[in-house]
Design a protein around this motif. Structure first.
Motif, short mmCIF file in Angstrom:
data_model
loop_
_atom_site.label_atom_id
_atom_site.label_comp_id
_atom_site.label_asym_id
_atom_site.label_seq_id
_atom_site.Cartn_x
_atom_site.Cartn_y
_atom_site.Cartn_z
N VAL A 119 -12.83 0.65 -3.86
CA VAL A 119 -11.58 0.06 -3.36
C VAL A 119 -10.45 0.98 -3.82
O VAL A 119 -10.31 1.24 -5.02
N CYS A 120 -9.63 1.47 -2.89
CA CYS A 120 -8.65 2.50 -3.20
C CYS A 120 -7.24 2.06 -2.79
O CYS A 120 -7.05 1.37 -1.78
N ARG A 121 -6.27 2.47 -3.61
CA ARG A 121 -4.86 2.32 -3.24
C ARG A 121 -4.43 3.62 -2.56
O ARG A 121 -4.48 4.70 -3.14
N ILE A 122 -4.02 3.52 -1.32
CA ILE A 122 -3.73 4.71 -0.51
C ILE A 122 -2.55 5.49 -1.08
O ILE A 122 -2.59 6.73 -1.15
N LEU A 155 -21.54 -8.33 -3.87
CA LEU A 155 -20.76 -8.17 -5.10
C LEU A 155 -19.28 -8.28 -4.78
O LEU A 155 -18.87 -8.13 -3.62
N TYR A 156 -18.49 -8.56 -5.82
CA TYR A 156 -17.04 -8.62 -5.70
C TYR A 156 -16.45 -7.42 -6.42
O TYR A 156 -16.75 -7.17 -7.59
N LEU A 157 -15.60 -6.68 -5.71
CA LEU A 157 -15.05 -5.43 -6.24
C LEU A 157 -13.53 -5.54 -6.27
O LEU A 157 -12.89 -5.60 -5.22
N PRO A 158 -12.91 -5.58 -7.46
CA PRO A 158 -11.45 -5.70 -7.56
C PRO A 158 -10.77 -4.34 -7.77
O PRO A 158 -11.43 -3.37 -8.15
N LEU A 159 -9.49 -4.31 -7.52
CA LEU A 159 -8.66 -3.17 -7.94
C LEU A 159 -7.51 -3.75 -8.73
O LEU A 159 -6.60 -4.36 -8.15
N GLN A 160 -7.59 -3.57 -10.06
CA GLN A 160 -6.62 -4.16 -10.98
C GLN A 160 -6.48 -5.65 -10.65
O GLN A 160 -7.47 -6.34 -10.42
N SER A 161 -5.25 -6.19 -10.60
CA SER A 161 -5.08 -7.60 -10.25
C SER A 161 -4.54 -7.75 -8.83
O SER A 161 -4.15 -8.86 -8.43
N ASP A 162 -4.56 -6.66 -8.06
CA ASP A 162 -3.90 -6.67 -6.76
C ASP A 162 -4.79 -7.19 -5.63
O ASP A 162 -4.32 -7.90 -4.74
N ILE A 163 -6.05 -6.82 -5.64
CA ILE A 163 -6.91 -7.15 -4.51
C ILE A 163 -8.34 -7.34 -4.99
O ILE A 163 -8.79 -6.69 -5.95
N ASN A 164 -9.05 -8.26 -4.35
CA ASN A 164 -10.45 -8.52 -4.67
C ASN A 164 -11.22 -8.56 -3.35
O ASN A 164 -10.86 -9.30 -2.43
N ALA A 187 -0.68 -8.04 -3.15
CA ALA A 187 0.27 -6.94 -3.00
C ALA A 187 0.34 -6.58 -1.52
O ALA A 187 0.00 -7.38 -0.65
N ASN A 188 0.80 -5.37 -1.22
CA ASN A 188 0.85 -4.88 0.15
C ASN A 188 -0.57 -4.50 0.59
O ASN A 188 -1.06 -3.44 0.24
N CYS A 189 -1.21 -5.36 1.34
CA CYS A 189 -2.61 -5.14 1.69
C CYS A 189 -2.82 -3.89 2.53
O CYS A 189 -3.92 -3.31 2.51
N ASP A 190 -1.79 -3.47 3.26
CA ASP A 190 -1.93 -2.26 4.08
C ASP A 190 -2.06 -1.00 3.23
O ASP A 190 -2.38 0.07 3.76
#
Length: 226
Positions: A119-122, A155-164, A187-190
């Protein structure tokens, strides 16, 4: 089996040890050793009668080291161990989370082709693509259902507390199918994306490509295409 290399298996420093076989007392365990020289064409004959010791810790905390009896060093495996190995080889096929240290690695056996989920933040390029060493247990990857034949995993894969994100994987001996579903987004899902990184596991080499526009070739462990 637990693959243990003399060099680099766990980045062990000189004179340190790593307990690769965790075993309770009063039980027997088969340890299979294979020696190889640096030159592929040379055969190696080594006397191992007095080469190995084993160490254990008493209840009082004392460390006891003793030589392995020569009578236990035999050139063949027990019948039960041969049967177990045959069962393992037969079972170790298809897509599964075979890499014990990272359940977001989906690996095809026996080829060792690997797809790593992330899971990546663009905007920042930061990706969660490993389950090893996650300090914040609240954000750790959480395993879901897993079929006995490896045909389905989740499985559930999070990125910090922003997205799961929930990742469902269709694997086993069929084609690999991955389905991603956003469970929560604070957060900004886009600004987030699911990424797939291709490589080969366990020091295997091969070719990795992505369609239609990007491709790469692996020449050693760690090289990858995304």
């Amino acid at each position: 089996d637990h693959l243990v290399c003399q060099q680099g298996a766990y980045d062990i420093v000189d004179n340190s040890t790593d307990r690769v076989v965790r075993q309770l007392s009063r039980r027997q365990v088969v340890v299979r050793l294979r020696g190889m020289t640096g030159a592929a064409s040379d055969a190696m004959a080594v006397s191992i009668s007095n080469s190995f010791t084993w160490t254990y810790w008493t209840n009082a905390g004392a460390v006891v080291t003793q030589p392995v009896p020569a009578a236990l060093m035999v050139p063949h495996l027990p019948k039960a161990e041969v049967t177990r190995m045959a069962m393992q080889v037969a079972a170790a096929t298809g897509w599964n989370t075979w890499v014990h240290s990272n359940i977001v690695d989906v690996v095809l056996l026996p080829e060792a082709a690997r797809v790593t989920l992330g899971v990546c933040r663009i905007s920042s390029g930061y990706c969660v693509r490993s389950t090893a060493g996650m300090a914040d247990k609240k954000l750790a990857v959480r395993a879901g259902l897993h079929a006995n034949d490896n045909s389905y995993m989740q499985l559930y894969l999070p990125l910090q507390s922003d997205i799961n994100v929930s990742i469902s994987i269709g694997g086993g001996n069929a084609d690999l199918v991955l389905v991603a579903e956003v469970i929560s987004c604070n957060a900004n899902c886009d600004d987030y994306a699911i990424a797939f990184f291709g490589s080969f596991a366990w020091m295997m080499a091969g070719t990795v490509s992505s369609s239609p526009s990007r491709a790469g070739t692996t020449t050693d462990a760690g090289a990858e295409a995304s």
